[in-house]
Motif scaffolding. Structure first.
Motif: not given
Ligand SMILES: O=C(O)C(=O)Cc1ccc(O)cc1
Ligand SMILES: NC(=O)C1=CN([C@@H]2O[C@H](COP(=O)(O)OP(=O)(O)OC[C@H]3O[C@@H](n4cnc5c(N)ncnc54)[C@H](O)[C@@H]3O)[C@@H](O)[C@H]2O)C=CC1
Length: 308
Positions: A98, A120-126, A186, A224-225, A232, A298
């Motif tokens: 990240s 850096h894939p700007v894609a993720g979840t909690e 972020s 959630r966040i 991490m 998601r």
């Molecule tokens: O879950 C979410 O809303 C995020 O923001 C996910 C996320 C977390 C870290 C990153 O470097 C990129 C995306």
């Protein structure tokens, strides 16, 4: 040039998603994987996150022409050193961390004889771990690639094609600029979420059950966040210290200005500020970046609970 064999080190949310996505979208590419945690290796093998999950990091990378480190930012250097003796001389080294400046340095120091092109894939979840990954995580999401000035252009274009095949839109940036942009878009939002959820739970005259019961408003999104992986995020803040402190300084100044407007009863200032931020949200939606859209990646995987 296409990669024939991708090795993934770290089979959690990111590594697992890459493994599944490669098998779905690049069926001619071989995927091997390794995770330091034996329980994660076993679960990764059960879920088929790679064609083969190895018990040694060296075995996982031996044949690979692309090695992607998908471990927490603070251990990128260690993970890279562990595979050094087994790497093909022509293997391209990349990662998904990240933050980019400190990781690029750590990977470059650990593997001085290899080309390193961070991403850096700007894609993720909690969610995290081997159950969290899903093949469509990267669909319609940005992947920011931060190539060093001297790089192998063939390898760079192969990496761009790789991420595009996984569904991402690729953008190039230098690492320092990436770290500044991501600090405000972020990293700071995560810090604010971690703070406010802690603040609410520490109150003496508002009970925990009231916080849970009445969290239907904005607070619920913060929880959630704030459920994101502690290892991490500790590493993100320690590895992007300067940019985060810069943005935090600006944020606290702006917060203090709003605090003053409330104290002074300055409704005009408050209204003006909120109208400006509403326009920003609307322009994000117009650009098609509203991730509350039902198809936004998601919710289409059994391990992912759609945001309520
Ligand atoms: O879950 C979410 O809303 C995020 O923001 C996910 C996320 C977390 C870290 C990153 O470097 C990129 C995306
Ligand atoms: N979580 C998110 O939403 C996003 C995370 N990232 C980045 O991706 C990277 C990985 O994050 P996630 O997949 O979310 O984490 P995760 O916690 O889901 O997976 C990390 C995996 O790495 C393993 N691991 C730890 N140390 C290791 C080592 N030395 N060698 C091999 N395996 C090791 C862990 O056991 C775990 O399975 C991080 O650098 C993070 O900054 C990037 C974009 C989004």
């Amino acid at each position: 040039m296409n990669f024939a064999h991708v090795a993934i080190i770290g089979l959690g949310l990111q590594g697992g998603s890459i493994g599944l996505a490669v098998q779905e979208f690049l069926p001619g590419t071989r995927v091997s994987g390794y995770d330091l945690d034996p329980a994660h290796r076993a679960r990764a093998a059960e879920r088929g996150l790679a064609h083969v999950v190895h018990d040694s990091a060296e075995d996982a990378v031996r044949e690979a022409d692309l090695v992607i480190f998908c471990v927490p930012p603070g251990v990128m250097g260690d993970a890279a050193r562990a595979v050094r003796p087994a790497l093909r001389p022509d293997a391209l080294i990349s990662d998904v961390g990240s933050c980019k400046g400190s990781i690029a340095r750590a990977l470059g120091e650990a593997l001085p004889d290899h080309f390193v092109i961070p991403a850096h894939p700007v894609a993720g979840t909690e969610h995290s771990g081997p159950d969290a990954g899903f093949a469509h995580l990267f669909r319609n999401r940005w992947c920011i690639i931060t190539p060093p000035e001297q790089t192998d252009l063939l390898k760079l274009s192969a990496l761009v094609e790789f991420w595009e095949a996984l569904g991402a839109n690729v953008e190039h940036m230098n690492a320092e600029h990436h770290d500044l942009v991501l600090a405000v878009t972020s990293h700071l939002p995560h810090l604010i979420a971690y703070t406010i959820v802690g603040t609410a739970s520490d109150l003496e005259n508002v009970t925990q059950s009231e916080v849970i019961k009445y969290s239907a408003g904005g607070f619920r999104d913060f929880t959630r966040i704030a459920a994101s992986d502690p290892t991490m995020w500790r590493d993100v803040f320690l590895n992007n210290k300067d940019a985060v402190l810069e943005m935090l300084g600006r944020f606290t100044e702006d917060l203090t200005a709003l605090q003053r407007s409330i104290r002074m009863g300055d409704g005009e200032a408050l209204f003006g500020h909120f109208a400006r931020t509403r326009a920003i949200r609307r322009s994000i939606i117009e650009e098609g970046q509203d991730d509350s859209r039902p198809d936004f990646g998601r919710g289409d995987h059994e391990g992912i609970v759609p945001a309520a």
